[in-house]
Design a protein around this motif. Structure first.
Motif, PDB file in Angstrom:
ATOM      1  N   GLU A  75      12.428   1.671   6.745  1.00 38.22           N
ATOM      2  CA  GLU A  75      11.272   2.251   7.439  1.00 38.22           C
ATOM      3  C   GLU A  75      10.249   1.171   7.780  1.00 38.22           C
ATOM      4  N   VAL A  76      10.029   0.250   6.843  1.00 40.65           N
ATOM      5  CA  VAL A  76       9.098  -0.854   7.101  1.00 40.65           C
ATOM      6  C   VAL A  76       9.573  -1.671   8.285  1.00 40.65           C
ATOM      7  N   GLN A 115       0.792  -1.225   0.000  1.00 36.12           N
ATOM      8  CA  GLN A 115       0.000   0.000   0.000  1.00 36.12           C
ATOM      9  C   GLN A 115       0.830   1.283   0.000  1.00 36.12           C
ATOM     10  N   GLU A 116       2.113   1.191   0.356  1.00 39.72           N
ATOM     11  CA  GLU A 116       2.917   2.399   0.480  1.00 39.72           C
ATOM     12  C   GLU A 116       4.252   2.228  -0.248  1.00 39.72           C
ATOM     13  N   ASP A 117       4.898   3.344  -0.488  1.00 38.62           N
ATOM     14  CA  ASP A 117       6.201   3.337  -1.145  1.00 38.62           C
ATOM     15  C   ASP A 117       7.315   3.554  -0.118  1.00 38.62           C
ATOM     16  N   ALA A 118       7.137   2.964   1.045  1.00 40.97           N
ATOM     17  CA  ALA A 118       8.088   3.160   2.139  1.00 40.97           C
ATOM     18  C   ALA A 118       9.387   2.391   1.880  1.00 40.97           C
ATOM     19  N   HIS A 167      18.090  -7.906   9.410  1.00 38.51           N
ATOM     20  CA  HIS A 167      17.407  -8.975  10.136  1.00 38.51           C
ATOM     21  C   HIS A 167      15.968  -9.117   9.639  1.00 38.51           C
ATOM     22  N   PHE A 168      15.296  -7.988   9.439  1.00 37.69           N
ATOM     23  CA  PHE A 168      13.936  -8.013   8.924  1.00 37.69           C
ATOM     24  C   PHE A 168      13.885  -8.715   7.571  1.00 37.69           C
ATOM     25  N   ILE A 216       7.576  -2.203  12.182  1.00 35.71           N
ATOM     26  CA  ILE A 216       7.009  -3.462  12.675  1.00 35.71           C
ATOM     27  C   ILE A 216       7.867  -4.081  13.785  1.00 35.71           C
ATOM     28  N   GLY A 217       8.839  -3.310  14.282  1.00 34.91           N
ATOM     29  CA  GLY A 217       9.543  -3.780  15.471  1.00 34.91           C
ATOM     30  C   GLY A 217      10.918  -4.359  15.261  1.00 34.91           C
ATOM     31  N   TYR A 218      11.527  -4.154  14.075  1.00 38.34           N
ATOM     32  CA  TYR A 218      12.878  -4.658  13.825  1.00 38.34           C
ATOM     33  C   TYR A 218      13.843  -3.485  13.742  1.00 38.34           C
ATOM     34  N   ARG A 219      14.863  -3.508  14.568  1.00 31.20           N
ATOM     35  CA  ARG A 219      15.860  -2.441  14.519  1.00 31.20           C
ATOM     36  C   ARG A 219      16.755  -2.568  13.303  1.00 31.20           C
TER      37      ARG A 219
END
Length: 517
Positions: A482-483, A475-478, A494-495, A487-490
């Protein structure tokens, strides 16, 4: 590449024709003439790229022909034929511009002629590229409203009436934003070239220029050749239909085509552009592979929507309470019908989809379990039209009843744990954080996850986070970083590793797949 041969001696013309296997080298002799006056008429009708012309001719000589063609800005390259004693005339011809080279008549052979032809071809292609760039830039400014002096259109050879066409790659509907088509990396120059070739010999319409709106859209400006026919609209559609088919077969994907006609005043092209872009923005209403005149579509006059202010799900809620599937299907169709008539209501469509999505996920929201995304490309087929949306939400609402039965089996402690996870998934939460908040031990919560959800606490948190990431990516061009943070990943790295482990593909690949389907 089209050629015209001009010489008052027929024997010279026949000699030149016999020197070269023209087709083999990509040349076509489209006409011959014995004087400059006839040649000028041929140049205007046939639009050759190269003219081989004699200097001395009756009625209109070679110099006069070159001068006349130059004044009409036909962009033709000339190869001048001369005798030894005409060398001064040849130099004068070169000074006029548009002359690539000259040949002495009695010294012409196959190799020399091919050499000069290729030289003229290269010069024409360079000039044509520059002319096309300038013309297309002018057309873009004129059509998009940036050119404030449209009366100058005559110097570019534009003659009304005009047909404006927008060709758009079909892309899946996304509930995340009000866009017509998701841009994707693509060589639009290739399919523009294909279109230009298909249009080149049309007797009714001439492709005057084109420009890209973005990687998924191209706008074409046509000018009518045949001014006496009363079937202009039908002839434009007949021209566009094979283009439509060719693009599908050549690129193995569907395209939609929207056009406006007729436009007499070049200043009105900006209005036509607005019409075709609005039609493309509302593509979900007409579905894939559309070929439609934008003026015939029920496009809204204003962008404001009144649907969202008065949206009611009374009948739909009642059908769900009664578990009446037929009543539910009727209610869903009625809701979608309201945003299709009397005018297409795109903002109303987004309001409706948001409301239906909330309704579909209401049991999950109440019980703290993961919500479903109606547009998840890894779960559902892509959606392209209103009928697809009706089928999608009818199916999901049918599943809502069975979902209610499943969630009713979860314990109160488990539902509290899930609610806490959904509220804090973007933080660095641990099982100790959850158990402290709901008042049980970590070991007991571990047992509940295995018993009631058949997964570990970490598995559930990871799946929920990835579900949210997929929604953001669609839905976004992030940016990926940033994504990850949202959602909780520094660590973005790793994400990315976790995302691939869960979904099988990398985050940027997931986004690209969503735009291509």
């Amino acid at each position: 590449m089209k050629l015209v041969l001009v010489d008052d001696e027929r024997i010279v013309i026949e000699h030149i024709i016999g020197l070269v296997p023209w087709e083999k080298y990509g040349y076509e002799i489209v006409a011959t003439a014995t004087n400059g006056k006839s040649a000028l008429r041929i140049c205007e009708e046939k639009r050759p790229q190269i003219v081989i012309v004699d200097i001395r001719m009756p009625v209109m000589d070679g110099l006069q022909l070159i001068q006349a063609v130059s004044e009409k800005q036909l962009g033709i390259k000339f190869i001048v034929l001369s005798a030894y004693e005409d060398f001064s005339f040849a130099r004068q011809a070169i000074s006029l511009g548009g002359v690539s080279s000259y040949l002495v008549k009695h010294e012409i052979d196959s190799d020399k002629l091919l050499q000069e032809l290729n030289k003229a071809k290269s010069a024409w292609e360079m000039d044509e590229k520059q002319r096309r760039m300038l013309k297309n830039e002018y057309i873009k400014n004129l059509v998009t409203g940036m050119e404030h002096n449209p009366s100058v259109y005559e110097i570019h050879g534009m003659k009304p009436p005009f047909g404006l066409v927008l060709i758009q790659k079909d892309s899946p509907f996304s509930a995340g934003h009000l866009t017509a088509a998701q841009a994707e990396p693509s060589n639009t120059a290739k399919w523009i070239w294909d279109i230009a070739k298909l249009c080149s010999d049309n007797e009714h319409w001439q492709l005057f220029g084109e420009f890209s709106v973005h990687e998924a859209q191209v706008v074409l400006l046509f000018s009518q050749r045949n001014k006496v026919s009363g079937l202009m609209r039908e002839q434009l559609r007949e021209l566009l239909s094979p283009i439509h088919s060719h693009l599908f077969h050549a690129y193995n994907r569907t395209f939609s085509v929207f056009y406006t006609f007729p436009t007499i005043d070049p200043a009105a092209l900006h209005t036509s552009f607005h019409q075709v872009t609005e039609a493309a923005r509302h593509a979900v209403f007409c579905g894939r592979e559309a070929l439609a005149c934008a003026g015939d579509l029920p496009l809204p006059i204003e962008s404001a929507s009144t649907f969202g202010r008065s949206i009611r799900f009374d009948e739909l809620n009642e059908s769900l309470e009664q578990q009446n599937i037929q009543m539910m299907e009727t209610a869903v169709k009625e809701l979608f019908s309201r945003i299709c008539t009397p005018k297409w209501d795109l903002r109303g469509l987004f309001d409706l989809i948001n409301g239906l999505t909330i309704l579909v996920n209401e049991p999950a929201a109440k019980n703290g379990i993961a919500e479903s995304d109606p547009f998840d490309i890894q779960v559902y087929n892509p959606v392209y039209q209103i009928d697809d949306l009706i089928d999608r939400f009818t199916h999901l609402l049918c599943g809502r009843i069975s979902q209610m039965n499943e969630t009713s089996q979860l314990s109160n402690k488990m539902m509290k744990a899930l609610r806490y996870i959904h509220e804090h998934y973007h933080e660095e939460i641990s099982i100790e954080d959850v158990t402290f908040a709901i008042g049980i031990s970590p070991s007991y919560l571990h047992q509940l996850f295995k018993k009631e959800l058949d997964r570990t606490f970490l598995d559930y948190v990871t799946e929920y986070r990835i579900q949210q990431a997929k929604r953001i990516l669609r839905q976004e061009d992030a940016k990926i970083s940033e994504v990850a943070a949202r959602i909780g990943y520094r660590s973005p790295q790793h994400f990315t590793q976790v995302f691939k482990r869960v979904t099988g593909i990398l985050p940027h690949q997931y986004r690209e797949v969503g735009s291509r389907q």
